[in-house]
Motif scaffolding. Sequence first.
Motif, mmCIF file in Angstrom:
data_model
loop_
_atom_site.group_PDB
_atom_site.id
_atom_site.type_symbol
_atom_site.label_atom_id
_atom_site.label_comp_id
_atom_site.label_asym_id
_atom_site.label_seq_id
_atom_site.Cartn_x
_atom_site.Cartn_y
_atom_site.Cartn_z
ATOM 1 N N ALA A 59 0.841 -1.201 0.000
ATOM 2 C CA ALA A 59 0.000 0.000 0.000
ATOM 3 C C ALA A 59 0.880 1.256 0.000
ATOM 4 C CB ALA A 59 -0.935 -0.011 1.201
ATOM 5 N N ALA A 60 1.961 1.231 0.763
ATOM 6 C CA ALA A 60 2.884 2.373 0.805
ATOM 7 C C ALA A 60 3.583 2.563 -0.535
ATOM 8 C CB ALA A 60 3.908 2.182 1.920
ATOM 9 N N LEU A 108 -9.876 -2.126 -6.402
ATOM 10 C CA LEU A 108 -9.039 -3.037 -5.617
ATOM 11 C C LEU A 108 -8.721 -2.441 -4.251
ATOM 12 C CD1 LEU A 108 -6.738 -4.332 -8.467
ATOM 13 C CD2 LEU A 108 -8.502 -5.617 -7.257
ATOM 14 N N LEU A 109 -8.547 -1.139 -4.194
ATOM 15 C CA LEU A 109 -8.323 -0.473 -2.909
ATOM 16 C C LEU A 109 -9.516 -0.679 -1.978
ATOM 17 C CD1 LEU A 109 -6.581 1.468 -1.171
ATOM 18 C CD2 LEU A 109 -7.859 3.341 -2.232
ATOM 19 N N LEU A 161 -4.402 -9.015 -4.681
ATOM 20 C CA LEU A 161 -5.118 -7.739 -4.698
ATOM 21 C C LEU A 161 -4.206 -6.533 -4.928
ATOM 22 C CD1 LEU A 161 -7.616 -8.315 -1.775
ATOM 23 C CD2 LEU A 161 -8.183 -8.045 -4.184
ATOM 24 N N GLU A 162 -3.050 -6.532 -4.283
ATOM 25 C CA GLU A 162 -2.243 -5.324 -4.276
ATOM 26 C C GLU A 162 -1.305 -5.164 -5.474
ATOM 27 O OE1 GLU A 162 -1.720 -3.508 -0.067
ATOM 28 O OE2 GLU A 162 -1.106 -5.616 0.050
ATOM 29 N N VAL A 163 -0.857 -6.246 -6.062
ATOM 30 C CA VAL A 163 0.006 -6.120 -7.245
ATOM 31 C C VAL A 163 -0.778 -5.549 -8.434
ATOM 32 C CG1 VAL A 163 1.390 -7.399 -8.925
ATOM 33 C CG2 VAL A 163 1.722 -7.792 -6.477
ATOM 34 N N PRO A 164 -1.988 -6.056 -8.733
ATOM 35 C CA PRO A 164 -2.751 -5.410 -9.808
ATOM 36 C C PRO A 164 -3.134 -3.956 -9.468
ATOM 37 C CG PRO A 164 -3.628 -7.583 -9.401
ATOM 38 C CD PRO A 164 -2.636 -7.310 -8.310
ATOM 39 N N SER A 174 -7.951 -7.336 -12.986
ATOM 40 C CA SER A 174 -8.424 -6.667 -11.775
ATOM 41 C C SER A 174 -9.736 -7.258 -11.277
ATOM 42 C CB SER A 174 -8.586 -5.165 -12.022
ATOM 43 O OG SER A 174 -7.352 -4.581 -12.315
ATOM 44 N N LEU A 175 -10.656 -7.537 -12.183
ATOM 45 C CA LEU A 175 -11.920 -8.150 -11.754
ATOM 46 C C LEU A 175 -11.682 -9.553 -11.205
ATOM 47 C CD1 LEU A 175 -14.275 -6.929 -14.598
ATOM 48 C CD2 LEU A 175 -14.285 -6.215 -12.200
#
Length: 141
Positions: free
Chosen positions: A16-17, A119-120, A93-96, A54-55
């Motif tokens: 996230a950072a 995604l966030l 979730l976070e890589v895309p 993403s979906l």
Amino acid sequence: MKRISKSLTLIYMLLAALTLIVIVLYETNILESGIMAEEKQSEFILTALMELVSLGAAFLGLRLFKFKAVHNDLVSRQEPAMMKWGTIRLLTLEVPMLADTLLYYIYMNTTFGYLAIMLLLCLPFVFPSLNRCLAETASEE
């Protein structure tokens, strides 16, 4: 399980950072945005690809622990399985999300921004708190 929760939280926060750092770098004009805005063919292909990714990532990230094989692994092996599957879920979730953020600034196409925001919005539902880790490794009786 406390150590696993802290490790997963570290992964959660680092990615996230990293996404936030990318946003700050582009918004402060340290990095130039829109450098590939004229490349419409590659933008179209990447838009279609990232929509699917993403979906799929949102669905998989939110439902991963409900799959029977994953749930059985979490119940039987608990800590090692939680570390493995928790990391996979966070990366899913976070890589895309990071890729969508980068693509938004590279192409200045709002579709990528909306995908990153989607995604966030999934992230609070998978935050690896200690209570959540314990609940997801408990057997359903």
